[in-house]
Design an enzyme around this catalytic site. Structure first.
Site, PDB file in Angstrom:
ATOM      1  CB  CYS A   1      -0.677   2.574   3.906  1.00 28.00           C
ATOM      2  SG  CYS A   1      -2.132   1.818   3.136  1.00 28.00           S
ATOM      3  CG  ASP A   2       2.851   1.349   4.444  1.00 32.66           C
ATOM      4  OD1 ASP A   2       2.533   1.831   5.454  1.00 32.66           O
ATOM      5  OD2 ASP A   2       2.889   0.281   4.280  1.00 32.66           O
TER       6      ASP A   2
ATOM      7  CB  CYS B   1      -1.042   0.064   1.124  1.00 33.86           C
ATOM      8  SG  CYS B   1      -2.000   1.402   1.165  1.00 33.86           S
TER       9      CYS B   1
END
Ligand code: NAP
Length: 313
Positions: free
Chosen positions: A140-141, A137
């Site tokens: 997200c990261d 992701c």
């Protein structure tokens, strides 16, 4: 719960969508029953820090955020059942669900929030290094890879979109694709190819990740020549698509060609009255915790109104 009891609301899945639906239906006095599913807490339990969920200005760990959701749902009386449902019958009312250990649950409404699972390439290193530089992701990261050199596997729109997104942070982003042509739409390909930070390695697969506490390099194999090389990378993103968890409903509910549940626009309603869908299981586009929570709320309100119209609550 007993075999003869008919539930008001059963919710499948305990990610942000399911637990938000539980909070709302519990507060509406519907006494919801929620089934934890394959991955209790959903995809956020396999991520590390979440910095984009509103209300947490300092960020929050994914598993901790899901604990908060669960506590809030519990506080209003949600009943939790561990395990999996192995079959559903939506052809008769009440709907019938059968769990993997043979328990039967009957319900007037069903909220499906079984999520989607990121696809993985299937090497052992993905598990070993998850949260240590391997991620599925970028949204997200990506932020954690500031000024680093990262690689991304995939050749579709997701890979192009995530590669482009990662260039905001990373020093370089190398797309590793198993063929020499991309599957992505022309416009996304062009955007990625024009980006000076994005490079491509064609006809290549990732065999292994080198590193212990952090990603240091990748072992690659050229699929045409068989040559194995080492490639320096400090992060590895897998972007080969998502699989909506809709196997249970095949043949009973409408899905799009990728298997995502179809809902009536602007609602959580499936084509079967009383069956609602929320979160990633019905969302091939946004796939965020906050949008999943939002649609979980919509499903709860839709279920509440449906029960009201039935006159059963
Ligand atoms: P996708 O189109 O199925 O592409 C998956 C890519 O991953 C393909 O290039 C595939 O290679 C590769 N791949 C699959 N399994 C692999 C494996 N085991 N090892 C290495 N590579 C592997 O999936 P997606 O990119 O997630 O897109 C899904 C759908 O969402 C598409 O319809 C897409 O258009 C849509 N989408 C749209 C947007 C947008 O418009 N903004 C953004 C994201 C997604 P091959 O090409 O060799 O099969």
């Amino acid at each position: 719960m007993s075999e003869s009891k008919i539930e008001n609301v059963v919710i499948l899945g305990t990610g942000p969508a399911g637990l938000t639906a539980a909070i709302y239906t519990a507060r509406a006095n519907l006494n919801p029953l929620i089934i934890s599913g394959e991955q209790p807490g959903g995809q956020l339990t396999i991520t590390t820090e979440v910095e984009n969920f509103p209300g947490f200005p300092e960020g929050v760990q994914g598993p901790e955020l899901m604990e908060h959701f669960k506590k809030q749902a519990t506080r209003f009386g949600t009943r939790f059942v561990d395990g999996n449902i192995k079959s559903v019958d939506l052809s008769k009312r009440p709907f019938t669900l059968t769990s993997a250990d043979g328990m039967t649950i009957k319900t007037q409404t069903l909220i499906i929030s079984t999520g989607a699972s990121a696809k993985w390439i299937g090497i052992e290193a993905e598990k070993r290094m998850m949260g240590k530089g391997v991620s599925a992701c970028a949204t997200c990261d990506g932020f954690f890879f500031r000024k680093l050199d990262v690689a991304i596997v995939g050749g579709g729109d997701t890979a192009m979109e995530e590669a482009t997104f990662l260039t905001r942070f990373a020093n370089t982003v190398t797309v590793i694709h198993r063929r020499d042509t991309l599957r992505a739409s022309k416009i996304m390909q062009e955007k990625a190819m024009k980006n000076p930070k994005i490079k491509f390695i064609w006809d290549t697969e990732v065999l292994d990740v080198i590193g212990d506490k952090a990603v240091e390099a990748l072992r690659l194999r050229n699929l045409k020549t068989g040559e194995v090389t080492q490639f320096k990378a400090e992060g590895l993103f897998i972007a080969i698509g998502h699989e909506p968890n809709t196997q249970l409903f095949r043949g009973q509910l409408e899905t799009n060609e990728a298997g995502y549940l179809k809902v009536e626009a602007g609602t959580s309603k499936t084509k079967i009255p009383g069956v609602f869908a929320a979160g990633d299981v019905a969302d091939p586009v946004y796939r965020q915790a906050i949008t999943a929570a939002g649609t979980g709320c919509m499903a709860a309100i839709d279920a509440e109104r449906y029960l009201e119209d039935l006159g059963s609550h």
